[in-house]
Design a protein around this motif. Sequence first.
Motif, PDB file in Angstrom:
ATOM      1  N   THR A   1       0.699  -0.838   0.027  1.00  0.00           N
ATOM      2  CA  THR A   1       0.081  -0.300  -0.428  1.00  0.00           C
ATOM      3  C   THR A   1       0.831   1.171  -0.056  1.00  0.00           C
ATOM      4  O   THR A   1       2.298   1.514   0.847  1.00  0.00           O
ATOM      5  CB  THR A   1      -1.156   0.030   1.108  1.00  0.00           C
TER       6      THR A   1
ATOM      7  N   SER B   1      -5.466   7.292  -5.452  1.00  0.00           N
ATOM      8  CA  SER B   1      -5.554   6.920  -4.076  1.00  0.00           C
ATOM      9  C   SER B   1      -4.299   7.289  -3.057  1.00  0.00           C
ATOM     10  O   SER B   1      -3.912   8.020  -3.360  1.00  0.00           O
ATOM     11  CB  SER B   1      -4.864   5.495  -4.046  1.00  0.00           C
TER      12      SER B   1
ATOM     13  N   VAL C   1      -2.897   0.364   5.113  1.00  0.00           N
ATOM     14  CA  VAL C   1      -3.965   0.466   4.400  1.00  0.00           C
ATOM     15  C   VAL C   1      -4.443   1.959   3.610  1.00  0.00           C
ATOM     16  O   VAL C   1      -3.545   2.688   3.984  1.00  0.00           O
ATOM     17  CB  VAL C   1      -5.072   0.719   5.701  1.00  0.00           C
ATOM     18  N   GLU C   2      -5.360   1.852   2.713  1.00  0.00           N
ATOM     19  CA  GLU C   2      -5.354   2.251   1.756  1.00  0.00           C
ATOM     20  C   GLU C   2      -6.811   2.961   0.418  1.00  0.00           C
ATOM     21  O   GLU C   2      -7.122   1.815   0.437  1.00  0.00           O
ATOM     22  CB  GLU C   2      -3.904   1.887   0.322  1.00  0.00           C
ATOM     23  N   LEU C   3      -7.077   4.094   0.577  1.00  0.00           N
ATOM     24  CA  LEU C   3      -8.286   3.733   0.304  1.00  0.00           C
ATOM     25  C   LEU C   3      -8.163   4.515  -1.300  1.00  0.00           C
ATOM     26  O   LEU C   3      -7.380   5.441  -1.467  1.00  0.00           O
ATOM     27  CB  LEU C   3      -9.213   5.132   0.836  1.00  0.00           C
TER      28      LEU C   3
ATOM     29  N   TYR D   1     -16.059   3.684  -5.070  1.00  0.00           N
ATOM     30  CA  TYR D   1     -14.962   3.568  -3.236  1.00  0.00           C
ATOM     31  C   TYR D   1     -13.793   2.272  -3.629  1.00  0.00           C
ATOM     32  O   TYR D   1     -14.691   1.300  -4.340  1.00  0.00           O
ATOM     33  CB  TYR D   1     -15.291   3.619  -2.348  1.00  0.00           C
ATOM     34  N   THR D   2     -12.369   2.088  -3.533  1.00  0.00           N
ATOM     35  CA  THR D   2     -11.560   0.876  -2.845  1.00  0.00           C
ATOM     36  C   THR D   2     -11.216   0.789  -2.040  1.00  0.00           C
ATOM     37  O   THR D   2     -10.207   2.330  -1.729  1.00  0.00           O
ATOM     38  CB  THR D   2     -11.132   0.545  -4.185  1.00  0.00           C
ATOM     39  N   ALA D   3     -10.663  -0.156  -1.293  1.00  0.00           N
ATOM     40  CA  ALA D   3      -9.831  -0.109   0.149  1.00  0.00           C
ATOM     41  C   ALA D   3      -9.437  -1.413  -0.284  1.00  0.00           C
ATOM     42  O   ALA D   3      -9.188  -2.526  -0.679  1.00  0.00           O
ATOM     43  CB  ALA D   3     -10.832   0.066   1.203  1.00  0.00           C
TER      44      ALA D   3
END
Length: 257
Positions: free
Chosen positions: A41, A67, A74-76, A92-94
């Motif tokens: 990440t 991102s 942790v990456e959003l 969204y992506t996590a």
Amino acid sequence: MRAFILAFIFLSGLQAFAGFDDVVPQKRVIFNPVVSTSARTLAQWQFGFQRTSGANINSHMLANALSVGVHDRVELGTVPIFYATVPGSRNYTAKLNFYRGEKFDWAAAFTENRFKSEVKQDGKVMETPDLVLRSFHVGFNYRPSELEDITLSPFLNNVCGHIDSKNTMTFVYSLKCESEWGLDVQYQIKDREWLTVAWGHLREAGISPYEDMNTGAGIAWSQFRPKEMFSRPSVGVYYTPDTGNTLFLLSTTFFEL
């Protein structure tokens, strides 16, 4: 080939958990994918414009996620182009880098996209439910000791879609899932330059599971330029023989240290 990749991920994972501690490697680890996503990440408050599991490289050259690292692992992110091109959309992506080691990195990512759709009967719009697309991606980076300039990254991405309708049968008949898989091989050609070649079995358009699956191959060149606005530019090309499509790839991080 799919069974081989699944077996490779599973067996290598067992070896990783059995023989290695979950520690941060002393040297910087950089991976620049073509068809997969990095198992690492972004650092906390680090921004990037990168590939995401919810929209593969066939979607569009600009269908990357913007991102940010919100924690060490942790990456959003979100895909800006979907808001601009599809009215009423949101996404969204996590990503979680749940294992980190000298030789191995593991990550899992979840993406949800929602697009407005229409359900018609006799030409009349009955409702406007969301078309919901969800993606679950497992990524894996492996750096063999014998080949210190090489990084291998097999991946598996499962994409499911359905129409979020009030009508139960509309939901049932619209539910469909597809699985994508592939392999990236990165070679470090200079101190801060890399070449990545890739093979992938991906959705034809990359925006829904209601598509044909095609096999293609690609190549990308990447460079690391610390503290620059475009810190890790990566440019490449991806070709699908079955459709004759040639797509150009672009990604980067911003002001990376």
